[in-house]
Structures are given as C-alpha cells and as structure tokens.
Scaffold this motif. Structure first.
Motif, mmCIF file in Angstrom:
data_model
loop_
_atom_site.group_PDB
_atom_site.id
_atom_site.type_symbol
_atom_site.label_atom_id
_atom_site.label_comp_id
_atom_site.label_asym_id
_atom_site.label_seq_id
_atom_site.Cartn_x
_atom_site.Cartn_y
_atom_site.Cartn_z
ATOM 1 N N SER A 265 1.016 -1.212 -0.149
ATOM 2 C CA SER A 265 0.028 0.047 0.010
ATOM 3 C C SER A 265 0.904 1.147 -0.074
ATOM 4 O O SER A 265 0.168 2.373 -0.545
ATOM 5 N N ALA A 296 -5.273 -8.627 10.220
ATOM 6 C CA ALA A 296 -6.419 -7.621 10.121
ATOM 7 C C ALA A 296 -6.754 -7.813 8.359
ATOM 8 O O ALA A 296 -8.069 -7.640 8.113
ATOM 9 N N ILE A 297 -5.773 -7.974 7.522
ATOM 10 C CA ILE A 297 -6.160 -7.938 6.091
ATOM 11 C C ILE A 297 -6.994 -9.014 5.822
ATOM 12 O O ILE A 297 -7.891 -9.010 4.872
ATOM 13 N N ARG A 299 -9.286 -10.516 7.527
ATOM 14 C CA ARG A 299 -10.735 -10.143 8.163
ATOM 15 C C ARG A 299 -11.185 -9.056 7.179
ATOM 16 O O ARG A 299 -12.461 -9.045 6.859
ATOM 17 N N ALA A 300 -10.709 -8.214 7.075
ATOM 18 C CA ALA A 300 -11.034 -6.857 6.537
ATOM 19 C C ALA A 300 -11.154 -6.554 5.038
ATOM 20 O O ALA A 300 -11.687 -5.855 4.325
ATOM 21 N N PRO A 303 -8.675 -2.486 0.661
ATOM 22 C CA PRO A 303 -9.585 -1.321 0.164
ATOM 23 C C PRO A 303 -10.378 -1.438 -1.209
ATOM 24 O O PRO A 303 -9.680 -1.892 -2.138
ATOM 25 N N LYS A 304 -11.317 -0.562 -1.146
ATOM 26 C CA LYS A 304 -12.102 -0.257 -2.445
ATOM 27 C C LYS A 304 -10.981 0.173 -3.555
ATOM 28 O O LYS A 304 -10.247 1.169 -3.252
ATOM 29 N N ASN A 305 -11.229 -0.376 -4.783
ATOM 30 C CA ASN A 305 -10.362 0.384 -5.839
ATOM 31 C C ASN A 305 -8.852 0.044 -5.223
ATOM 32 O O ASN A 305 -8.143 1.144 -5.935
ATOM 33 N N SER B 153 -14.828 4.210 1.400
ATOM 34 C CA SER B 153 -15.537 2.957 0.952
ATOM 35 C C SER B 153 -16.261 2.965 -0.392
ATOM 36 O O SER B 153 -16.451 1.919 -0.879
ATOM 37 N N PHE B 154 -16.653 4.145 -0.945
ATOM 38 C CA PHE B 154 -17.184 4.193 -2.121
ATOM 39 C C PHE B 154 -16.223 4.372 -3.180
ATOM 40 O O PHE B 154 -16.422 3.783 -4.173
ATOM 41 N N GLU B 155 -15.378 5.524 -2.822
ATOM 42 C CA GLU B 155 -14.423 6.045 -3.947
ATOM 43 C C GLU B 155 -12.934 5.455 -3.981
ATOM 44 O O GLU B 155 -12.066 5.655 -5.017
ATOM 45 N N GLY B 156 -12.767 4.696 -3.005
ATOM 46 C CA GLY B 156 -11.325 4.191 -2.701
ATOM 47 C C GLY B 156 -10.346 5.586 -2.045
ATOM 48 O O GLY B 156 -10.795 6.293 -1.323
ATOM 49 N N ARG B 157 -9.143 5.369 -2.723
ATOM 50 C CA ARG B 157 -8.427 6.717 -2.245
ATOM 51 C C ARG B 157 -8.913 8.151 -2.699
ATOM 52 O O ARG B 157 -9.637 8.321 -3.728
ATOM 53 N N TYR B 186 -8.136 2.830 5.749
ATOM 54 C CA TYR B 186 -7.590 2.247 4.336
ATOM 55 C C TYR B 186 -5.999 3.037 4.304
ATOM 56 O O TYR B 186 -5.305 2.729 3.497
ATOM 57 N N ASP B 188 -2.107 3.704 4.725
ATOM 58 C CA ASP B 188 -0.742 3.354 5.122
ATOM 59 C C ASP B 188 0.174 4.630 5.520
ATOM 60 O O ASP B 188 -0.154 5.823 5.290
ATOM 61 N N THR B 215 -8.644 -1.038 11.008
ATOM 62 C CA THR B 215 -9.014 -2.058 10.205
ATOM 63 C C THR B 215 -8.031 -3.162 9.585
ATOM 64 O O THR B 215 -8.617 -4.128 9.331
ATOM 65 N N ARG B 216 -7.253 -2.323 8.973
ATOM 66 C CA ARG B 216 -6.053 -3.263 8.189
ATOM 67 C C ARG B 216 -4.897 -3.398 8.926
ATOM 68 O O ARG B 216 -3.751 -3.593 8.345
ATOM 69 N N ALA B 247 -16.653 -4.557 7.695
ATOM 70 C CA ALA B 247 -15.431 -5.709 7.750
ATOM 71 C C ALA B 247 -15.700 -6.386 9.095
ATOM 72 O O ALA B 247 -15.321 -5.984 9.948
ATOM 73 N N PRO B 248 -16.596 -7.321 8.931
ATOM 74 C CA PRO B 248 -16.858 -8.168 10.272
ATOM 75 C C PRO B 248 -15.483 -8.699 11.058
ATOM 76 O O PRO B 248 -14.701 -9.189 10.209
ATOM 77 N N ALA B 250 -13.462 -6.746 12.398
ATOM 78 C CA ALA B 250 -12.255 -5.757 12.113
ATOM 79 C C ALA B 250 -12.487 -4.879 13.462
ATOM 80 O O ALA B 250 -13.637 -4.772 14.341
#
Lengths: 315, 315
Positions: A265, A296-297, A299-300, A303-305, B153-157, B186, B188, B215-216, B247-248, B250
């Motif tokens: 990432s 974590a990764i 499970r989660a 990321p989107k896109n 979570s819709f558009e990504g970065r 998301y 890093d 989350t990650r 993300a269940p 997480a």
C-alpha cells in the motif's frame, strides 16, 4: 535484490512460529505451506531449525523439510542454527542460508545457549571458518542474529552500545548479513530508530534485516521506523502465529499478510501477491485448528479500488 | 497543551465505538467509563453525538451524558455534531468542544448527510457564526472534521488536493482545530505522510489531529508517520471497540491502551497512567459482554523493568 523488488519479506513462521507449538505439523503440510507461500511470491523462507529433535520435537523432520524445500525453484531456503553442529547439518544438506543466533543480553544468552556472549562470538568465528572451507558452490550465506537487541525478558531494555558491540563483532567475524530481532516484543518506533541507526552506521554496507514481534501491538509501527532508517529486509510469520511463552494470547512475529499489505500500500514492491498469500492461511488453519491466527487484512479485505505497488510502479 | 504533556490522546469510543453497537450502554455505565478514564489521565473525551435518537438510539441520553461529564474536573468534554441543530444542542448544554464532520469524498458526504460538500462547508460557516455569537464564556471550541480524508469505502483513495481544499475551506470558515480521519481504515504510513504534510502546510498553525482506524492493522504505524509530521493529537478508543460495518471482526479505532503504551514507550508524555487505563476495560467488558475488545498491552503486560515517559523525563 531483484530489480523489481523494493523490500524482501521473509517467512519465519515455520521456525519461530511453530517452535512453541506443541502439536507436530506433518512434514507434507509444512511443505504445502512452503510451496504455497513461495508460489505467492515469498522469496525467502526459514523452513526449520537445526536444534536436536529431543529439544524441540517440532523440528524432527528438519532434514526432509530442508531437502524438499531446496527443490522449489527460486526459493531461498534458510534455517536457524543454534551452534556449530547446526551449521554442519545445514551445510551437509546444502541449505542456502544459515541463521546463527546469539543474544545481546548476557542473561538471555546464558539461559538460551549457556554461553557467555564472547563464547558465542567465538562459536560464530568457527562457523565462519567452516563455511569458508566449503567449495564455492556449497557455501551458504551466513547470517548473524542478535536476539534481544530490542529488549530482554530478563533484563528489560538492552543498551544500544551492547547491540552495536555484538553487531560489529559478528560483522568482523565474517557475517554476510545481520538480523536485529525484537525477540520478546518490547520495541517502540523511537527505540527502533536509535538501534538501527547505530547498527547501520557501525557495520557499513552489510545488509541488516529487522525481525519484529507484535506482542505489544507496535510491530508494524516498528517496521515503519526501520524503513525510515533504510532497512529493506523484514521477517514475519503468516497469520502472526507463534505467540509468546510469557504472554498468553499474544501474537508472535508480525503478521506476514498485514506486513505485505502495508508495504504494498505504501508503494513498496515485495513481489508477493497479497490475495494468494492470504489464501495460504487455510493450509495452516486446516492442519493446526487449535493454533491462534491473527491478522487484519484477512478479515477486512483490501480497500475499495485498491491498486498495488507493482501496478502503480508500472503505470 | 499542558507543559508536561507531549501528545494529547482523546477517547472517542463512547461515540465512534458505541455508535455501531446495537445494545444500549446504560447512562450510568457510560459515566463510569468516562470518569474512570478521566481519572487515568485522559484529558479529552468525545462523550456522545448530537444526532437524533431515532437515527442512533445509542445516543438517546446525549443530554445527560454531556451534563454529567461536564461535572468532571479538568476534563475537556467533546461531542460530535452532524449539523447546525447539533451545534445548537451542544451550545445549550455548555459542551466544551463541538466536533463537526463532513466527508472529503463527495459520494460519502452525499450518503452520510445528503449534501454536496460545498453545502457542508456552508453549514459549517453558519455554525461558526452561531458559536461566535455566544458570550465569551459560552463559546465551545469548534473542530472541523474531514471524514474519508485517507480513503473512502465508495471511492477508494481520495485525492490529496481534495483533502487540502476542504481543510482550507474549514480553516478559513473559522475552525479552531481540524481532525483528519481515516474513516474506514485504508491508510498506510506513506499516504499519511503525504496527506498530513500537505494539510499542515496549507493551514498554518491551526492544530490538526489524527483519527485512525485499525481495520487493516496499520493504525499504530500510521500514528508513527503522523508523529513524524509533527501531529500531537490522536483519537483512539479503549480496547479498539467499534468495528467496521463493512469488515466483520475488524477493530474500530486504534486501541487507546496500545496507543498510550507506544507513545509512552517512545518517551512521549501523554499524562495517562497505562495500568489505570487498562483497568477501565473491565467497565466496558462487564457492561457489554458481547462487544469485541482488542488490544495487545492488556494481554501482554508492560515490558520487564519498564520505565514510562514521565519518569524518564523527570530523571
């Protein structure tokens, strides 16, 4: 280092992870794990330890695991050696890399190998001679490991000067590479920077790898700090298996899958396919259903896109 | 900032953590948590959200939680406000700090508050006017929050330029402080540095806080990166409660207890007593036995011979 790789990630779960797990993982399953992880792009795996099987029964199959791993194309096969006898076993088998380990903390070294630290350095010198006496094609890479460099469960924080002293001692003795481990998961990013800056300054161009445990949650933060110092080789274990004998429920090494995600990432190419890597967890889960798995990764999900480092580098 | 504090840690578990938890936490237990954490040294707590109770029943007791929290000496009592009406409620109650939030991602803002981003900026300007129309002693600190700044979570970065644009918009509108959240986990460390450097350069001396989710697995690594940029205010939730609806299993926010340990271990004074803080977890565990709790330091304990930041600074 291959030209399309920025950071080398090295799997140590089969050694550091399994060594405290009481259930023997069948040799075929170890090989399935090694093969799958190599196929996911992990280029170096510490596959076993040449300690006597009566000390750690998990490694009773060290010979077979080594020989079969050596058959996997492109994989650097490493093994831990506690002493000269271990080095002899490794060389006889033709292993690519010998990971020697001593402890920077005197108390830990005495407890672990019943030797003064200077005696361990002397042992290492004999191993260097043994390695150098081999014909060119049979010489393994020899790594000097500095256990407890970032903290000791007996002594607490270990003086940076001591870490540097034994890093230099192993370098001067003839190590091809060093590894600086946070054996018991005491490190924080500030201390990581202090230790790695000092060691890197003292040993010149010798490659220095980092080996972190995530016992207190700081594992990937410590990776970030080591990256800032210029470190490009990291140990990790799939699903963070391993635990800590002193901390029930704690993770072991940093989680390989999360490490690869974070590096990727950040735009740092590891050569590893994250989704293939996460899928390897199933081999461990099926084989050792009672082992504690972290990460974590897994499970989660990504990321989107998400666009990985290799694709970004190519774009 | 108090002269003996290097980093301010802010508890957000009662808002960000509880908002997705279906079971209502009784008001007395919320107060027990707030009081115990304040007694452990946490100086700022986001105690509730002024969203309508029919939207999030967990916050049906927002008034009582606010008023009783305001009775705790030395505690900065903050609350989330989704809109102008929330600001009015907070001001009527005398809350110390209003945390306004809009999303940098257009899609997320439309989904979350059904507004174009420029409409949210306009709302914020009206809130600034409301705050400034209060008599001096009744003016809360007004924080501009930039949800999804580190990923959506819709558009990504999310483009760094967009983050800077809305950071500057809220700063120019009159924010006393900004917070840059990684709403969906998301980020890093490399991206954290890019975003925070750009925002800090654009808004001058305005305080900018970081709000990470784990989350990650990169939460504390992201803290390390933000610290390197000069950030000294961090949100976290005790035991990392909160999770992520996408993300269940997480974690939610970064784990407060692990954050405090890491900072303290780095020699950065937070004013928080780690052992008292870890003990507060029991209040949550007893009250909400089905809530998922995370955290490494609670399992592993402090390192041997551990010396905290305050003692080191005094030595």
């Amino acid at each position: 280092m291959k030209h399309d790789i920025d950071v080398i990630v090295r799997e140590v779960g089969l050694r550091d992870g399994l060594q405290i797990h009481q259930t023997f993982m069948p040799t075929d399953r170890k090989l399935a794990w090694i093969q799958a992880e190599a196929a996911a792009g992990v280029s170096e795996i510490e596959v076993t330890s040449y300690v006597p099987a009566k000390v750690i029964p998990q490694f009773a199959d060290a010979e077979e695991v080594t020989v079969r791993s050596l058959g996997i194309p492109g994989l650097t096969v490493a093994a831990l050696i506690p002493n000269f006898r271990g080095a002899e076993r490794g060389i006889d088998l033709g292993v690519h890399k010998l990971n020697f380990v001593m402890s920077v903390s005197r108390t830990h070294n005495m407890n672990n190998v019943r030797r003064e630290r200077e005696e361990s350095v002397a042992d290492f010198k004999r191993i260097v001679e043994l390695v150098r006496s081999q014909p060119a094609g049979k010489r393994p890479i020899l790594v000097g490991g500095l256990a407890t460099a970032l903290g000791c469960s007996f002594e607490g924080r270990v003086p940076v000067d001591d870490v540097v002293r034994y890093a230099v001692a192993l370098a001067e003795a003839g190590a091809d590479e060093l590894v600086v481990p946070d054996t018991v998961g005491y490190a924080d990013p500030a201390h990581v920077k202090r230790v790695f800056k000092a060691v890197l300054a003292a040993v010149g161009k010798l490659p220095v790898a980092a080996h972190f445990h995530d016992t207190r949650g700081t594992g990937l933060a410590n990776v970030t700090a080591a990256l800032d110092c210029g470190v490009t080789r990291f140990d990790a274990s799939l699903a963070g298996i391993g635990g800590c004998p002193f901390a029930p429920g704690a993770t072991g090494n940093i989680v390989m899958d999360d490490l690869v995600f974070m590096l990727d990432s950040m735009g740092l190419r590891t050569g590893v396919d994250i989704e293939k890597l996460v899928a390897v967890r199933e081999i461990v889960r099926e084989t050792l259903p009672d082992i504690e798995m972290h990460g974590a990764i897994a499970r989660a999900g990504l990321p989107k896109n998400y666009v990985g480092a290799a694709a970004r580098a190519a774009a």
